[in-house]
Motif scaffolding. Structure first.
Motif, PDB file in Angstrom:
ATOM      1  N   SER A  15       0.837  -1.195   0.000  1.00  0.00           N
ATOM      2  CA  SER A  15       0.000   0.000   0.000  1.00  0.00           C
ATOM      3  C   SER A  15       0.879   1.254   0.000  1.00  0.00           C
ATOM      4  CB  SER A  15      -0.946  -0.014   1.200  1.00  0.00           C
ATOM      5  OG  SER A  15      -0.198   0.036   2.384  1.00  0.00           O
ATOM      6  N   CYS A  16       2.003   1.179   0.727  1.00  0.00           N
ATOM      7  CA  CYS A  16       2.920   2.326   0.740  1.00  0.00           C
ATOM      8  C   CYS A  16       3.545   2.531  -0.632  1.00  0.00           C
ATOM      9  CB  CYS A  16       4.024   2.123   1.767  1.00  0.00           C
ATOM     10  SG  CYS A  16       3.416   1.950   3.430  1.00  0.00           S
ATOM     11  N   LEU A  17       3.915   1.414  -1.268  1.00  0.00           N
ATOM     12  CA  LEU A  17       4.551   1.524  -2.586  1.00  0.00           C
ATOM     13  C   LEU A  17       3.588   2.153  -3.585  1.00  0.00           C
ATOM     14  CD1 LEU A  17       6.934   0.885  -4.467  1.00  0.00           C
ATOM     15  CD2 LEU A  17       5.875  -1.304  -4.925  1.00  0.00           C
ATOM     16  N   VAL A  18       2.355   1.660  -3.590  1.00  0.00           N
ATOM     17  CA  VAL A  18       1.370   2.170  -4.536  1.00  0.00           C
ATOM     18  C   VAL A  18       1.143   3.669  -4.297  1.00  0.00           C
ATOM     19  CG1 VAL A  18      -1.056   2.055  -5.186  1.00  0.00           C
ATOM     20  CG2 VAL A  18       0.245  -0.051  -4.856  1.00  0.00           C
ATOM     21  N   ALA A  19       0.991   4.027  -3.012  1.00  0.00           N
ATOM     22  CA  ALA A  19       0.769   5.441  -2.698  1.00  0.00           C
ATOM     23  C   ALA A  19       1.952   6.273  -3.161  1.00  0.00           C
ATOM     24  CB  ALA A  19       0.545   5.615  -1.207  1.00  0.00           C
ATOM     25  N   SER A  20       3.147   5.738  -2.956  1.00  0.00           N
ATOM     26  CA  SER A  20       4.341   6.471  -3.360  1.00  0.00           C
ATOM     27  C   SER A  20       4.360   6.689  -4.862  1.00  0.00           C
ATOM     28  CB  SER A  20       5.576   5.682  -2.932  1.00  0.00           C
ATOM     29  OG  SER A  20       6.701   6.160  -3.615  1.00  0.00           O
ATOM     30  N   ILE A  21       4.018   5.640  -5.610  1.00  0.00           N
ATOM     31  CA  ILE A  21       4.026   5.768  -7.068  1.00  0.00           C
ATOM     32  C   ILE A  21       2.986   6.787  -7.518  1.00  0.00           C
ATOM     33  CG2 ILE A  21       3.530   4.549  -9.212  1.00  0.00           C
ATOM     34  CD1 ILE A  21       4.777   2.064  -7.899  1.00  0.00           C
ATOM     35  N   ILE A  22       1.802   6.696  -6.912  1.00  0.00           N
ATOM     36  CA  ILE A  22       0.752   7.637  -7.314  1.00  0.00           C
ATOM     37  C   ILE A  22       1.186   9.072  -6.997  1.00  0.00           C
ATOM     38  CG2 ILE A  22      -1.620   8.387  -6.874  1.00  0.00           C
ATOM     39  CD1 ILE A  22      -2.307   5.447  -6.392  1.00  0.00           C
ATOM     40  N   ALA A  23       1.680   9.278  -5.768  1.00  0.00           N
ATOM     41  CA  ALA A  23       2.071  10.638  -5.390  1.00  0.00           C
ATOM     42  C   ALA A  23       3.248  11.119  -6.230  1.00  0.00           C
ATOM     43  CB  ALA A  23       2.426  10.690  -3.909  1.00  0.00           C
ATOM     44  N   ARG A  32      -1.567  18.913  -4.069  1.00  0.00           N
ATOM     45  CA  ARG A  32      -0.938  18.736  -2.761  1.00  0.00           C
ATOM     46  C   ARG A  32      -1.831  17.946  -1.814  1.00  0.00           C
ATOM     47  NH1 ARG A  32       3.035  22.996  -2.971  1.00  0.00           N
ATOM     48  NH2 ARG A  32       3.333  23.254  -0.742  1.00  0.00           N
ATOM     49  N   ALA A  33      -3.093  18.337  -1.773  1.00  0.00           N
ATOM     50  CA  ALA A  33      -3.999  17.647  -0.852  1.00  0.00           C
ATOM     51  C   ALA A  33      -4.131  16.184  -1.255  1.00  0.00           C
ATOM     52  CB  ALA A  33      -5.361  18.328  -0.864  1.00  0.00           C
ATOM     53  N   GLY A  34      -4.221  15.940  -2.565  1.00  0.00           N
ATOM     54  CA  GLY A  34      -4.329  14.564  -3.038  1.00  0.00           C
ATOM     55  C   GLY A  34      -3.133  13.748  -2.617  1.00  0.00           C
ATOM     56  N   ALA A  35      -1.942  14.332  -2.759  1.00  0.00           N
ATOM     57  CA  ALA A  35      -0.715  13.595  -2.439  1.00  0.00           C
ATOM     58  C   ALA A  35      -0.667  13.231  -0.973  1.00  0.00           C
ATOM     59  CB  ALA A  35       0.504  14.427  -2.826  1.00  0.00           C
ATOM     60  N   HIS A  36      -0.992  14.203  -0.081  1.00  0.00           N
ATOM     61  CA  HIS A  36      -0.864  13.827   1.321  1.00  0.00           C
ATOM     62  C   HIS A  36      -2.016  12.940   1.772  1.00  0.00           C
ATOM     63  CE1 HIS A  36      -2.839  17.853   2.673  1.00  0.00           C
ATOM     64  NE2 HIS A  36      -3.683  16.903   2.999  1.00  0.00           N
ATOM     65  N   THR A  37      -3.194  13.129   1.162  1.00  0.00           N
ATOM     66  CA  THR A  37      -4.302  12.254   1.552  1.00  0.00           C
ATOM     67  C   THR A  37      -3.971  10.797   1.229  1.00  0.00           C
ATOM     68  OG1 THR A  37      -5.750  14.051   0.915  1.00  0.00           O
ATOM     69  CG2 THR A  37      -6.786  11.923   1.368  1.00  0.00           C
ATOM     70  N   ILE A  38      -3.481  10.581   0.009  1.00  0.00           N
ATOM     71  CA  ILE A  38      -3.290   9.187  -0.399  1.00  0.00           C
ATOM     72  C   ILE A  38      -2.149   8.538   0.374  1.00  0.00           C
ATOM     73  CG2 ILE A  38      -1.789   9.680  -2.384  1.00  0.00           C
ATOM     74  CD1 ILE A  38      -3.668   7.420  -3.691  1.00  0.00           C
ATOM     75  N   THR A  39      -1.049   9.279   0.594  1.00  0.00           N
ATOM     76  CA  THR A  39       0.062   8.629   1.299  1.00  0.00           C
ATOM     77  C   THR A  39      -0.282   8.422   2.766  1.00  0.00           C
ATOM     78  OG1 THR A  39       1.046  10.810   1.458  1.00  0.00           O
ATOM     79  CG2 THR A  39       1.931   9.369  -0.211  1.00  0.00           C
ATOM     80  N   TYR A 105       2.831  15.147  10.411  1.00  0.00           N
ATOM     81  CA  TYR A 105       3.648  16.304  10.775  1.00  0.00           C
ATOM     82  C   TYR A 105       4.107  17.061   9.534  1.00  0.00           C
ATOM     83  CZ  TYR A 105       7.683  18.627  12.995  1.00  0.00           C
ATOM     84  OH  TYR A 105       8.597  19.515  13.454  1.00  0.00           O
ATOM     85  N   THR A 106       4.447  16.279   8.488  1.00  0.00           N
ATOM     86  CA  THR A 106       4.969  16.877   7.265  1.00  0.00           C
ATOM     87  C   THR A 106       3.973  17.848   6.638  1.00  0.00           C
ATOM     88  OG1 THR A 106       6.300  14.942   6.862  1.00  0.00           O
ATOM     89  CG2 THR A 106       5.856  16.328   4.980  1.00  0.00           C
ATOM     90  N   VAL A 107       2.689  17.544   6.782  1.00  0.00           N
ATOM     91  CA  VAL A 107       1.671  18.434   6.209  1.00  0.00           C
ATOM     92  C   VAL A 107       1.901  19.854   6.704  1.00  0.00           C
ATOM     93  CG1 VAL A 107      -0.794  18.908   6.082  1.00  0.00           C
ATOM     94  CG2 VAL A 107       0.025  16.553   6.039  1.00  0.00           C
ATOM     95  N   GLY A 108       2.245  19.997   7.992  1.00  0.00           N
ATOM     96  CA  GLY A 108       2.512  21.317   8.513  1.00  0.00           C
ATOM     97  C   GLY A 108       3.903  21.803   8.187  1.00  0.00           C
ATOM     98  N   TYR A 109       4.884  20.914   8.340  1.00  0.00           N
ATOM     99  CA  TYR A 109       6.269  21.357   8.223  1.00  0.00           C
ATOM    100  C   TYR A 109       6.623  21.774   6.808  1.00  0.00           C
ATOM    101  CZ  TYR A 109      11.229  21.596   9.221  1.00  0.00           C
ATOM    102  OH  TYR A 109      12.504  22.034   9.401  1.00  0.00           O
ATOM    103  N   MET A 110       6.132  21.024   5.829  1.00  0.00           N
ATOM    104  CA  MET A 110       6.515  21.289   4.442  1.00  0.00           C
ATOM    105  C   MET A 110       5.455  22.140   3.744  1.00  0.00           C
ATOM    106  SD  MET A 110       9.384  19.699   4.200  1.00  0.00           S
ATOM    107  CE  MET A 110       9.769  19.433   2.482  1.00  0.00           C
ATOM    108  N   PHE A 119       8.052  15.008  -1.841  1.00  0.00           N
ATOM    109  CA  PHE A 119       8.435  14.626  -0.489  1.00  0.00           C
ATOM    110  C   PHE A 119       7.567  13.485   0.021  1.00  0.00           C
ATOM    111  CE2 PHE A 119       8.672  14.986   4.082  1.00  0.00           C
ATOM    112  CZ  PHE A 119      10.016  15.221   4.281  1.00  0.00           C
ATOM    113  N   PHE A 120       6.257  13.591  -0.197  1.00  0.00           N
ATOM    114  CA  PHE A 120       5.378  12.526   0.278  1.00  0.00           C
ATOM    115  C   PHE A 120       5.655  11.219  -0.463  1.00  0.00           C
ATOM    116  CE2 PHE A 120       2.888  15.823   2.335  1.00  0.00           C
ATOM    117  CZ  PHE A 120       2.576  15.171   3.506  1.00  0.00           C
ATOM    118  N   SER A 121       5.943  11.349  -1.743  1.00  0.00           N
ATOM    119  CA  SER A 121       6.260  10.152  -2.509  1.00  0.00           C
ATOM    120  C   SER A 121       7.488   9.456  -1.927  1.00  0.00           C
ATOM    121  CB  SER A 121       6.502  10.537  -3.967  1.00  0.00           C
ATOM    122  OG  SER A 121       6.943   9.431  -4.678  1.00  0.00           O
ATOM    123  N   TYR A 122       8.497  10.267  -1.588  1.00  0.00           N
ATOM    124  CA  TYR A 122       9.732   9.686  -1.050  1.00  0.00           C
ATOM    125  C   TYR A 122       9.500   8.994   0.291  1.00  0.00           C
ATOM    126  CZ  TYR A 122      12.707  12.191  -4.427  1.00  0.00           C
ATOM    127  OH  TYR A 122      13.332  12.649  -5.554  1.00  0.00           O
TER     128      TYR A 122
END
Lengths: 657, 486
Positions: A15-23, A32-39, A105-110, A119-122
């Motif tokens: 699930s993490c891999l798929v989310a990473s690829i999508i993001a 941006r919202a899509g990327a953090h929601t999915i990951t 946390y990243t949602v706020g920090y980045m 970043f979320f993909s990574y």
């Protein structure tokens, strides 16, 4: 149930891999919202499933099997498989939990960063790789995960690739890890050579028989097992930043703070510790290797903590603290107190991630100022950050009752009981380290949150508490930082929590001896007993002295540190120069290798290979080709003549009268 | 064999032959604008020919015409390949021959006669039938080379091809007559039996063998019987070059198998050394001279010479895997060659032949899709993994290593490396050199573009099926080795 569990095992990393690829691939499309929601959803799913697996394993349902055979070469199958037992289930739960916190946390920090989706993909990719590493049931997949987390770490240290210092830092991390990985790969190759298999269970079951087989290595007759363990440990030294391959970790702080928390404190750097614990059936067979592990760990634990005393960058202090704590865990491995080491790994993952994220929260409030000399008095404007930082600090220094107290004390006690060569040194180093740890931790706390504010008026007016996406993870991490130690001390240290997944020979079993020294009780009584015991031991008093010393130097008499630095300038400079490792590597090793490379390039490659062999061959071929093309005259009678010649040639050669 | 004649095994040949005659007649009655009817009928004939060959596929050989003709797995695979590749050849050729006034019924009919000749070669179980097929092929090819009557280059090429071809045919026929004199038969299985009873050092036998081998070597175009190849490839209209460069190689392989393996396998020890000489000379000379070429067609001609040398490596190994590797090699080569010459046709226009290497300059900037297709073909020809050309080379080299001819394998690989130069130069020209001034855009018909795309991508996409194809090749050559024991 069994079938379903396998699906769950697969779903956790995938699930993490798929989310990473999508993001990563569709980052622009989903926004941006899509990327953090999915990951975040994917990692949350992984975390929940990891908990399911964790309780399933505790209920006795373990798994060891291959899911996919990639290739079979020379009779050795290269497979993807999972080994799900107490060790891996614990790691999975810790990794996914910290990862989830860091994601949020990243949602706020980045928030304002242009590379948000990347970043979320990574980090999702990192979570995948780390899970593959801990879930592996064979060395090949372990190596795959090992390299993959290294790759993501490289990418994230250099995340702000416009900064020259970030590029230098990620290159350094990559190169230093190459040294470690070479040893690691050699170790795996030696295993494949000796056992003809890369499967954990096959190797572990064959290991006791192979323990006596010797091999001459660099002129010394040693056992294969020792060689293998030492080579694997070289890998762990790179990944878990042990002296002398530690130089990359402080520089890795060039990466964004969430990364420092997730990768360079809580999870990836502990991969080396995890690996040694996983290989405990091998390490148990080699006292030499255990001694080496213990001594290296002790050196790291004490001397890296010392450097932390003089750092002014808030993240670097925490980074040197991480190095030192990794040293503690390594010593635990060397003392065969694998369970204690793993216990410390878990508690450390929580409180160190907490400290990093708290430091990050301070950095946000300070508008990306990281120098503690420009802080001070932040207690009032940042109440949540302050409170959680205090909890993290108390856990780190081992205040009785906090999580770090139980795990660190167990390590120190276990080392005290160890009879391996070097254990005396390790005990002194670790005990002294407690003082140093306490000193730099409270120094950080005092410089940052107490005292007179030292920042500009402009900054000071804008300092305010971070948004909830930042503070909620802090609180969520603070809870386990307090309670996890008390909660798990009994099963993990004395209750055989890890079951069959860790193997300790009776003569090395320091934790079993330790069990005799603690009160024969359970529950709260045991906890109180341990705490009482701890308060009578030197580490507790050292911690107190350290805290008081920090108070004196940074609150009571702030002019004192400057004077001391002048008075003991030799020591101060040595610490500021980090014992000169960087200079040595840069001047001697890097330059030496470069000059050797230069010689090979100029003489070997440019002259001999390119000049004579490649271009020379090409010239000869070209010249020859130019000549023989003239055979093709275009005259048909020449052609016919050539045919006749060919005919006669064949006849003269083959007709025997 | 009783008096009744079983024509079933020969139905594909009979069908193609009948259709060729039919098209010849039909073409007389249609107007110039309706020539597409002849074209369509030709494609239909070839397609159905392939289907008929497929339907008669069987691992067990079936003999007919007094044992002169055999229908076995080898002949079927060869026939299917020949029909399909010729079909693609005509698809590629249409625009080109239309632009040069060669779009005539006769061109197609000659092509179909050549196909019949090749099919007969594939099925021959008798020296004369084999020769008959060979001559039918050769005569058709001579005419197809000369078809562009107003081109001095084409006429010269046809004359050279004809004169030298006649010489080679004469030698081969002479060799066959000597074998006939020795064994008293032209029937290949009978010859095999008779040769089996003779000493391998028999002077007259080897004398005959040399002549037969020279004839075969000429048809395949291996050194030193290769001189016609560059001149004919260069001089002929590119559509004809495309044809000569593909299917006749497969038919040539078939008769090599029929004669050397089917008929004279007991002399393997002797002809092996001869073939080694031919193979080494071909691989060496072909690759070396190709480097010096500036004309793409000539370059591919020398490349063909070296590829034939590689194919011979499989033959000379003398093992079933070797033969099947050679078969696989020749099929793959025909396919790659089809694409490469097809690309020249695609890039050519009315009054302009894209056959100089410089014409490829900057192809990537002009049309990156075609450049990519050519890149795939060149990589495959050079034998760079993962293209199928690599596996073809790998299997023949594996075959000779299996029979302990490591030195030969080393030579072959070294020359393959030398050869990689001129394939890579094509890539360099396409991708790294700027295009010449004033080159026009490339236009091509849709069907041509689609087939070309499939042709080029197939060198990669076929990878998952390499195993089954090699298995098929093994079945095919095994049918010859077992079939003649009958």
């Amino acid at each position: 149930m069994f079938e379903n569990m396998q699906l769950i095992y697969v779903a956790i990393p995938l699930s993490c891999l798929v989310a990473s690829i999508i993001a990563g691939v569709f980052g622009k499309k989903i926004g941006r919202a899509g990327a953090h929601t999915i990951t975040i959803s994917a990692v949350a799913l992984s975390f929940v499933l990891s908990l399911v697996v964790y309780f399933d394993v505790l209920a006795g349902n373990k798994f060891n099997g291959s899911l996919y055979t990639w290739a079979i070469s020379g009779g050795v199958p290269f497979e993807i498989g999972f080994l799900i037992d107490e060790l891996s289930a614990t790691m999975m739960a810790v990794v996914t939990f910290v990862s989830l916190m860091v994601h949020i946390y990243t949602v706020g920090y980045m928030h304002d960063d242009p590379g948000y989706q990347r970043f979320f993909s990574y980090i999702a990719l990192f979570t995948f790789a780390m899970l593959m590493l801990v879930m592996s049931n064979n060395f090949l997949q372990l190596f795959f995960g090992w390299e993959a987390v290294g790759l993501v770490s490289y990418l994230l240290i250099g995340f702000w690739f416009q900064r020259e210092s970030a590029i230098a830092a990620n290159l350094k991390a990559f190169l230093v890890n190459r040294v470690g990985d070479l040893g690691f790969l050699l170790g795996i190759a030696a295993i494949a050579f000796l056992f003809g298999s890369l499967d954990y269970s096959a190797v572990f079951s064959a290991a006791p028989q192979a323990a006596a087989v010797t091999v001459p290595f660099l002129g010394v007759e040693t056992t294969w097992i020792t060689l293998i363990c030492l080579l694997l440990f070289v890998g762990a030294m790179g990944k878990s930043a042990q002296v002398p391959l530690h130089v990359w970790l402080p520089d890795s702080m060039e990466g964004p703070t969430p990364i420092s928390a997730l990768i360079h404190a809580a999870t990836m750097v502990t991969a080396g510790i995890f690996m040694i614990a996983r290989m405990s059936p091998l390490y148990e067979l080699s006292e030499t290797a255990l001694s080496v592990v213990m001594v290296i760990g002790a050196i790291t634990a004490f001397f890296m903590a010392l450097i932390g005393l003089v750092q002014n960058d808030i993240k670097r202090v925490v980074a040197y603290s991480t190095l030192s704590q990794l040293g503690y865990m390594t010593v635990a491995m060397g003392a065969s107190a694998y369970a204690a080491g793993m216990f410390h790994l878990v508690t450390h993952a929580f409180f160190k991630a907490l400290l990093f994220l708290a430091a990050g929260s301070v950095i946000i409030a300070m508008h990306h100022e990281q120098d503690m000399r420009a802080m001070g008095g932040l207690r009032k404007p940042l109440p949540i950050t302050y409170l959680t930082a205090v909890i993290g600090t108390l856990a780190l220094v081992g205040f009785p009752g906090f999580s770090g107290f139980f795990s660190k004390d167990a390590i120190i006690e276990a080392v005290h009981l160890s009879k391996l060569p070097g254990s005396g040194f390790a005990y002194i180093a670790l005990t002294a380290g407690v003082f140093v740890t306490s000193f730099y931790s409270f120094r950080l706390l005092f410089l940052t949150f107490h005292g007179r504010p030292r920042m500009d008026q402009e900054v000071r007016r804008h300092v305010k508490e971070s948004p909830w996406v930042v503070t909620v993870p802090l609180v969520l991490l603070a809870i386990p930082s307090v309670v996890i130690g008390a909660w798990y001390v009994e099963p993990m240290l004395f209750g055989g929590f890890f079951g069959e997944s860790l193997k300790v020979l009776p003569e090395h079993d320091t934790l079993a001896q330790l069990a005799h020294e603690v009160p024969d009780a359970t529950g709260v009584e045991l906890l109180l007993g341990i705490m009482l015991h701890g308060m009578l031991a030197p580490p507790f008093w050292l911690f107190l002295v350290g805290a008081i010393a920090a108070w004196v130097m940074y609150i009571d008499k702030p002019e004192l540190p400057g004077k001391l630095a002048v008075k003991f300038s030799a020591i101060y400079r040595t610490l500021m120069n980090k014992y000169g490792f960087d200079e040595f590597y840069e001047r001697v090793i890097a330059r030496g290798i470069r000059s050797i490379g230069h010689v090979f390039w100029q003489i070997g490659d440019a002259k001999v290979i390119d000049g004579w062999m490649v271009n020379g061959t090409a010239r000869v071929v070209g010249w020859f080709s130019g000549i023989i093309r003239h055979i093709q005259t275009g005259y048909v009678y020449h052609y016919a003549f050539a045919m006749i010649i060919g005919l006669f040639l064949l006849m003269t050669l083959f007709l025997k009268f | 064999m009783n008096g009744t004649l079983n024509v079933t095994p020969a139905i594909p040949e009979l069908f193609v032959f009948t259709m060729a005659c039919l098209i010849l007649v039909v073409d007389l009655y249609i107007r110039k604008e309706q020539r597409v009817i002849s074209y369509g009928l030709t494609l239909l004939t070839l397609g159905v020919g392939a289907l008929l060959s497929l339907s008669s596929f069987s691992a067990e050989p079936v003999f007919t015409f007094n044992n002169m003709f055999v229908d076995d797995a080898l002949s079927d695979v060869v026939k299917i390949a020949i029909c399909l590749i010729t079909l693609v050849v005509f698809v590629y050729s249409r625009d080109y021959i239309e632009a040069r006034g060669l779009y005539k019924g006769e061109y197609f009919v000659l092509g179909l006669f050549a196909v019949v000749g090749m099919m007969v070669m594939a099925s021959a179980n008798h020296f004369l039938v084999l020769y008959l097929g060979l001559e039918l092929l050769s005569l058709s090819l001579y005419s197809m080379v000369a078809f562009q009557r107003d081109s001095a280059l084409a006429t010269e090429a046809a004359m050279k091809y004809f004169v030298l071809g006649a010489l080679a045919s004469g030698m081969m026929l002479y060799g066959m007559s000597i074998l006939y004199g020795l064994t008293g038969s032209l029937d290949i299985p009978t010859v095999r039996q008779a040769v089996g009873g003779m000493s391998a050092d028999d002077v007259v036998l080897i004398f005959g063998l040399v002549f037969v081998l020279v004839g075969l070597a000429f048809k395949l175009g291996v050194v030193p019987f290769h001189m016609w190849v560059p001149d004919v490839y260069h001089g002929a209209p590119t559509s004809t070059t495309l044809f000569i460069g593909t299917t006749p190689k497969i038919a040539g392989f078939a008769i090599v198998i029929r004669l050397l393996i089917g008929g004279l396998e007991d002399l393997h020890g002797t002809w092996r050394d001869m073939v080694i000489i031919l193979a080494v000379l071909s691989i060496g000379t072909g690759n070396l001279i190709a480097i010096a070429q500036t004309n793409l067609k000539r370059m591919l001609a020398y490349s063909a010479i070296s590829h034939m040398g590689f194919m011979l490596l499989g033959i000379l190994a003398g093992t079933p895997t070797g033969y099947s590797a050679a078969f696989f090699y020749i099929l793959v080569y025909a396919f790659m060659s089809l694409g490469a010459f097809g690309m020249i046709l695609l890039l050519s226009r009315e009054g302009f032949e894209a056959d100089e290497l410089d014409d490829l300059k900057g192809l990537n900037q002009r049309n990156s899709w075609y450049a990519a297709l050519m890149l795939l073909l060149m990589i495959s020809m050079a034998g760079i993994p993962p293209a199928v050309g690599f596996f073809a080379k790998l299997s023949v080299i594996q075959a000779i290593i299996d029979v302990n001819l490591v030195w030969l394998a080393v030579i072959a690989v070294l020359f393959a490396v030398v050869g990689a130069f001129y394939y890579l130069r094509v890539i360099k020209l396409m991708y790294f050199d700027p295009p010449d001034e004033g080159v026009q855009a490339i236009e091509a018909a849709t069907d041509l573009k689609v087939v070309m795309g499939v042709n080029a991508w197939a060198v990669l996409l076929v990878l998952p099926w390499i195993g089954p194809i090699q298995q098929l090749c093994l079945t095919a050559v095994a049918s010859v080795m077992n079939g003649f024991v009958s």
